[in-house]
Design an enzyme around this catalytic site. Structure first.
Site, mmCIF file in Angstrom:
data_model
loop_
_atom_site.group_PDB
_atom_site.id
_atom_site.type_symbol
_atom_site.label_atom_id
_atom_site.label_comp_id
_atom_site.label_asym_id
_atom_site.label_seq_id
_atom_site.Cartn_x
_atom_site.Cartn_y
_atom_site.Cartn_z
ATOM 1 N N TYR A 26 0.840 -1.201 0.000
ATOM 2 C CA TYR A 26 0.000 0.000 0.000
ATOM 3 C C TYR A 26 0.875 1.251 0.000
ATOM 4 O O TYR A 26 0.626 2.207 -0.764
ATOM 5 C CB TYR A 26 -0.912 -0.031 1.233
ATOM 6 C CG TYR A 26 -1.712 1.229 1.445
ATOM 7 C CD1 TYR A 26 -2.779 1.549 0.622
ATOM 8 C CD2 TYR A 26 -1.381 2.118 2.484
ATOM 9 C CE1 TYR A 26 -3.506 2.712 0.813
ATOM 10 C CE2 TYR A 26 -2.109 3.276 2.681
ATOM 11 C CZ TYR A 26 -3.169 3.569 1.840
ATOM 12 O OH TYR A 26 -3.882 4.721 2.034
ATOM 13 N N GLU A 48 -11.729 6.569 5.164
ATOM 14 C CA GLU A 48 -11.158 7.392 6.233
ATOM 15 C C GLU A 48 -12.208 7.661 7.303
ATOM 16 O O GLU A 48 -11.901 7.697 8.504
ATOM 17 C CB GLU A 48 -10.611 8.713 5.678
ATOM 18 C CG GLU A 48 -9.342 8.581 4.861
ATOM 19 C CD GLU A 48 -8.137 8.162 5.674
ATOM 20 O OE1 GLU A 48 -8.191 8.159 6.920
ATOM 21 O OE2 GLU A 48 -7.114 7.816 5.057
ATOM 22 N N TRP A 56 -5.755 2.069 10.627
ATOM 23 C CA TRP A 56 -5.855 1.925 9.175
ATOM 24 C C TRP A 56 -5.658 0.462 8.756
ATOM 25 O O TRP A 56 -6.252 0.004 7.782
ATOM 26 C CB TRP A 56 -4.841 2.826 8.473
ATOM 27 C CG TRP A 56 -4.826 2.613 6.982
ATOM 28 C CD1 TRP A 56 -3.785 2.195 6.214
ATOM 29 C CD2 TRP A 56 -5.936 2.778 6.083
ATOM 30 N NE1 TRP A 56 -4.175 2.092 4.900
ATOM 31 C CE2 TRP A 56 -5.489 2.447 4.791
ATOM 32 C CE3 TRP A 56 -7.261 3.174 6.254
ATOM 33 C CZ2 TRP A 56 -6.311 2.497 3.663
ATOM 34 C CZ3 TRP A 56 -8.094 3.229 5.131
ATOM 35 C CH2 TRP A 56 -7.622 2.894 3.858
#
Length: 205
Positions: A26, A48, A56
């Site tokens: 990522y 988000e 995350w």
């Protein structure tokens, strides 16, 4: 605190990028590279919002399930979700089952349609908040910025939910509105080159 750490290939990366097995790919291929596709922008602002209060990593691991649950974040489709769809999503163990956040994505999809009608694209809107360099500190030293605050306030005024200043800044970091890879990170120069080649969407006259 060490800002860079070696990854599996020996190259130095932002320290967070080697803190979980899902992060290097990522970090290397997505985080910080400029994005102009509306679907990806809507996906990221939605995820988000789901991350609020969570890590995350939790969201990234569940991202395929989120994409399946929310029609690959096609906001034209999601805007038409009704209470039956919300109930379905609340029963989906693959995602974060939080009614407020689920309802926020459905609400925000409708608001996204309004933005596209007004500004031509989500990209034109979001990139209008690209922060000037002089408001940014050292990479990863900030959790928000004046531009992120302005974006958050404007989105809230337009009826968007779960779009606070910290969420807005994290969105900017991820979607390439800022290059927040730290000095010494192998990906920082790649992102800088990508940003140099990138032309932000034209703003409507």
């Amino acid at each position: 605190m060490t800002n860079v750490l070696p990854g599996p290939d020996g190259h130095l990366r932002c320290a967070w990028a080697v803190s979980a097995p899902e992060f290097p790919a990522y970090h290397d291929t997505e985080w910080g590279f400029p994005v102009v596709e509306d679907r990806r922008l809507f996906e990221k602002v939605s995820l988000e919002g789901f991350q609020s209060g969570l890590s995350w990593r939790t969201i990234l691991v569940k991202r395929p399930a989120f994409r399946a649950a929310f029609a690959d974040f096609d906001f034209h489709v999601v805007a038409g979700y009704d209470e039956q769809d919300v109930a379905r999503l609340l029963g989906d163990a693959g995602i974060v089952r939080h009614r407020g956040k689920i309802e926020a994505v459905v609400n925000n999809a409708a608001r996204a349609l309004d933005l596209v009608e007004e500004r031509g694209s989500l990209a034109a809107y979001f990139w209008s908040f690209e922060p000037p360099l002089d408001e940014l500190g050292e990479p990863q030293s900030l959790t928000t910025s004046p531009s992120a605050v302005a974006m958050s306030k404007d989105l809230k005024k337009r009826g968007w939910r779960f779009v606070g200043p910290t969420t807005a800044f994290a969105f900017m970091q991820a979607m390439g509105l800022v290059n927040d890879h730290v000095q010494g990170c192998v990906t920082r120069a790649e992102v800088a080159r990508a940003r140099a080649r990138f032309t932000p969407p034209a703003q409507p006259s």
